[in-house]
Design a protein around this motif. Structure first.
Motif, PDB file in Angstrom:
ATOM      1  N   GLY A 135      17.189 -21.996 -41.493  1.00  0.00           N
ATOM      2  CA  GLY A 135      16.688 -22.680 -42.678  1.00  0.00           C
ATOM      3  C   GLY A 135      17.465 -22.392 -43.946  1.00  0.00           C
ATOM      4  O   GLY A 135      16.933 -22.528 -45.051  1.00  0.00           O
ATOM      5  N   GLY A 150      15.138 -11.519 -48.123  1.00  0.00           N
ATOM      6  CA  GLY A 150      14.870 -12.247 -46.888  1.00  0.00           C
ATOM      7  C   GLY A 150      16.016 -13.142 -46.483  1.00  0.00           C
ATOM      8  O   GLY A 150      16.344 -13.271 -45.304  1.00  0.00           O
ATOM      9  N   LYS A 154      18.556 -13.157 -43.122  1.00  0.00           N
ATOM     10  CA  LYS A 154      18.855 -14.324 -42.291  1.00  0.00           C
ATOM     11  C   LYS A 154      20.360 -14.485 -42.084  1.00  0.00           C
ATOM     12  O   LYS A 154      20.815 -14.879 -41.004  1.00  0.00           O
ATOM     13  N   THR A 174      12.892  -5.137 -40.750  1.00  0.00           N
ATOM     14  CA  THR A 174      12.166  -5.682 -41.905  1.00  0.00           C
ATOM     15  C   THR A 174      11.922  -4.643 -42.990  1.00  0.00           C
ATOM     16  O   THR A 174      11.130  -4.881 -43.907  1.00  0.00           O
ATOM     17  N   SER A 180       5.672 -11.622 -47.024  1.00  0.00           N
ATOM     18  CA  SER A 180       6.056 -13.010 -46.755  1.00  0.00           C
ATOM     19  C   SER A 180       7.399 -13.077 -46.039  1.00  0.00           C
ATOM     20  O   SER A 180       7.560 -13.854 -45.079  1.00  0.00           O
ATOM     21  N   SER A 181       8.348 -12.261 -46.478  1.00  0.00           N
ATOM     22  CA  SER A 181       9.681 -12.247 -45.852  1.00  0.00           C
ATOM     23  C   SER A 181       9.617 -11.700 -44.438  1.00  0.00           C
ATOM     24  O   SER A 181      10.333 -12.157 -43.546  1.00  0.00           O
ATOM     25  N   ARG A 182       8.741 -10.704 -44.213  1.00  0.00           N
ATOM     26  CA  ARG A 182       8.588 -10.150 -42.858  1.00  0.00           C
ATOM     27  C   ARG A 182       8.037 -11.213 -41.911  1.00  0.00           C
ATOM     28  O   ARG A 182       8.499 -11.345 -40.773  1.00  0.00           O
ATOM     29  N   ARG A 183       7.036 -11.958 -42.394  1.00  0.00           N
ATOM     30  CA  ARG A 183       6.453 -13.012 -41.559  1.00  0.00           C
ATOM     31  C   ARG A 183       7.499 -14.069 -41.229  1.00  0.00           C
ATOM     32  O   ARG A 183       7.625 -14.506 -40.074  1.00  0.00           O
ATOM     33  N   SER A 184       8.266 -14.460 -42.230  1.00  0.00           N
ATOM     34  CA  SER A 184       9.322 -15.454 -42.022  1.00  0.00           C
ATOM     35  C   SER A 184      10.376 -14.936 -41.051  1.00  0.00           C
ATOM     36  O   SER A 184      10.862 -15.675 -40.178  1.00  0.00           O
ATOM     37  N   GLU A 187       9.054 -15.187 -37.489  1.00  0.00           N
ATOM     38  CA  GLU A 187       9.002 -16.586 -37.043  1.00  0.00           C
ATOM     39  C   GLU A 187      10.387 -17.043 -36.592  1.00  0.00           C
ATOM     40  O   GLU A 187      10.530 -17.717 -35.564  1.00  0.00           O
ATOM     41  N   HIS A 188      11.415 -16.660 -37.335  1.00  0.00           N
ATOM     42  CA  HIS A 188      12.776 -17.046 -36.979  1.00  0.00           C
ATOM     43  C   HIS A 188      13.276 -16.280 -35.756  1.00  0.00           C
ATOM     44  O   HIS A 188      14.010 -16.835 -34.927  1.00  0.00           O
TER      45      HIS A 188
END
Length: 326
Positions: A135, A150, A154, A174, A180-184, A187-188
């Motif tokens: 993303g 975050g 990536k 992480t 929020s960045s950990r969740r993202s 997910e990736h």
């Protein structure tokens, strides 16, 4: 099917060390698996991962990655693995793409070219595909000093996947990221696992991140303390399973719970009921009193981890005491 990682009776003793840092451990990781390797500081996690990633030599035992011996075939092993370190290791003055181009050139994946347009088509397709998956395709030519934590993470994921590794080692990946960045991130990573068919090998102190692992291996003082799925560990350790109930008519609810001969206790806002030998559904189906509150409490991997570590510490103290008495 041959496991993608196979560790057999691995031992590591440092020079002048009084005890083995890693003490005769064995485990296997299957292809495509999400494997979590957990333990307190000083337990041997970092030493084990350093051996698996060819950074450190072993004292005894056999370790293979995708069928390659980590010492005799270190080059082939490095071609099969990717590593995501806990600290950022990118050049903030370079763009996203320049960081990746420098990396693939240094590691001999592609020859260096001074401009993106001169790089091979295969390189362009690979980096653009991974950037799209993460993303961050629109930021491909932006300098990393403008990126959030975050986004930098990536970029490092893209970098670690450029050579299509079979195994991706995630060392505290992480740390320093907000919720929020950990969740993202996760997910990736699950997307990477599905689309790239990559085996994930995780170490973390955020134990909630290992709840979805296929296998969790806990190490304590250089030895494997327990290994299995998170649910298996919780069951073996007999962690408390309970639910919180309340009703307008608490007397009636208390009377029913007493009849069922279940273990329960009164709390400030109702009752805490243990259901170790039953399912919540079976117990609830027997209650006729209308409930105003129902909260099923499931044991967590963190609770299992703490329970096991405390138990192992006590066992260690008992062994020391019995040794003194001998």
């Amino acid at each position: 099917m041959e496991p993608v990682i196979k560790v057999d009776r691995l031992v590591k003793r440092y020079h002048k060390g009084e005890e083995n840092a890693v003490d005769d451990i064995s485990f296997e990781v299957n292809a495509g698996e999400f494997f979590a390797f957990l333990g307190p500081n000083g337990a041997g996690k970092t030493t084990t991962i350093s051996i698996l990633t060819t950074i450190l030599s072993k004292t005894e035992g056999t370790v293979t990655i995708v069928g390659h011996d980590v010492e005799r075939e270190a080059k082939q092993v490095r071609e099969c693995i990717g590593i995501l370190f806990q600290n950022h290791s990118v050049d903030l003055e370079l763009t996203f793409e320049e960081n990746i181009r420098l990396h693939v050139s240094l590691y001999g994946i592609y020859g260096y070219r001074p401009f993106y347009r001169l790089m091979p088509t295969e390189y362009k397709q690979r980096i653009e595909s991974l950037a799209e998956m993460m993303g961050i395709h629109d930021s491909l030519f932006k300098k990393l000093k403008t990126f959030s934590g975050g986004m930098k993470r990536k970029v490092e994921i893209v970098r670690s996947l450029m050579h299509q590794p079979r195994v991706l080692f995630l060392d505290e990946p992480t740390q320093g990221l907000d919720a929020s960045s950990r969740r993202s991130f996760w997910e990736h990573m699950q997307k990477v696992r599905r689309e790239e068919n990559v085996t994930l090998f995780l170490t973390t102190h955020y134990l909630a991140e290992a709840e979805d692992a296929d296998t969790v291996c806990m190490i304590h003082r250089g030895k494997i303390a327990m290994s299995g799925s998170p649910n298996e560990m919780k069951r073996i350790l007999m962690l408390e399973r309970s639910m919180e109930l309340d009703a307008d008519d608490r007397c009636a609810l208390k009377s029913e719970l007493s009849e069922f001969k279940v273990e329960f206790m009164e709390i400030s806002n109702g009752f805490k009921v243990k259901y170790q030998q039953q399912t919540p559904q079976l117990l609830l189906s027997q209650i006729n009193t209308p409930l105003t509150k129902l909260n099923v409490m499931q044991p967590t991997l963190e609770e299992a981890y703490m329970h096991l570590m405390v138990r192992k510490d006590k066992e260690g103290e008992q062994n020391v005491d019995s040794g003194k008495g001998a």
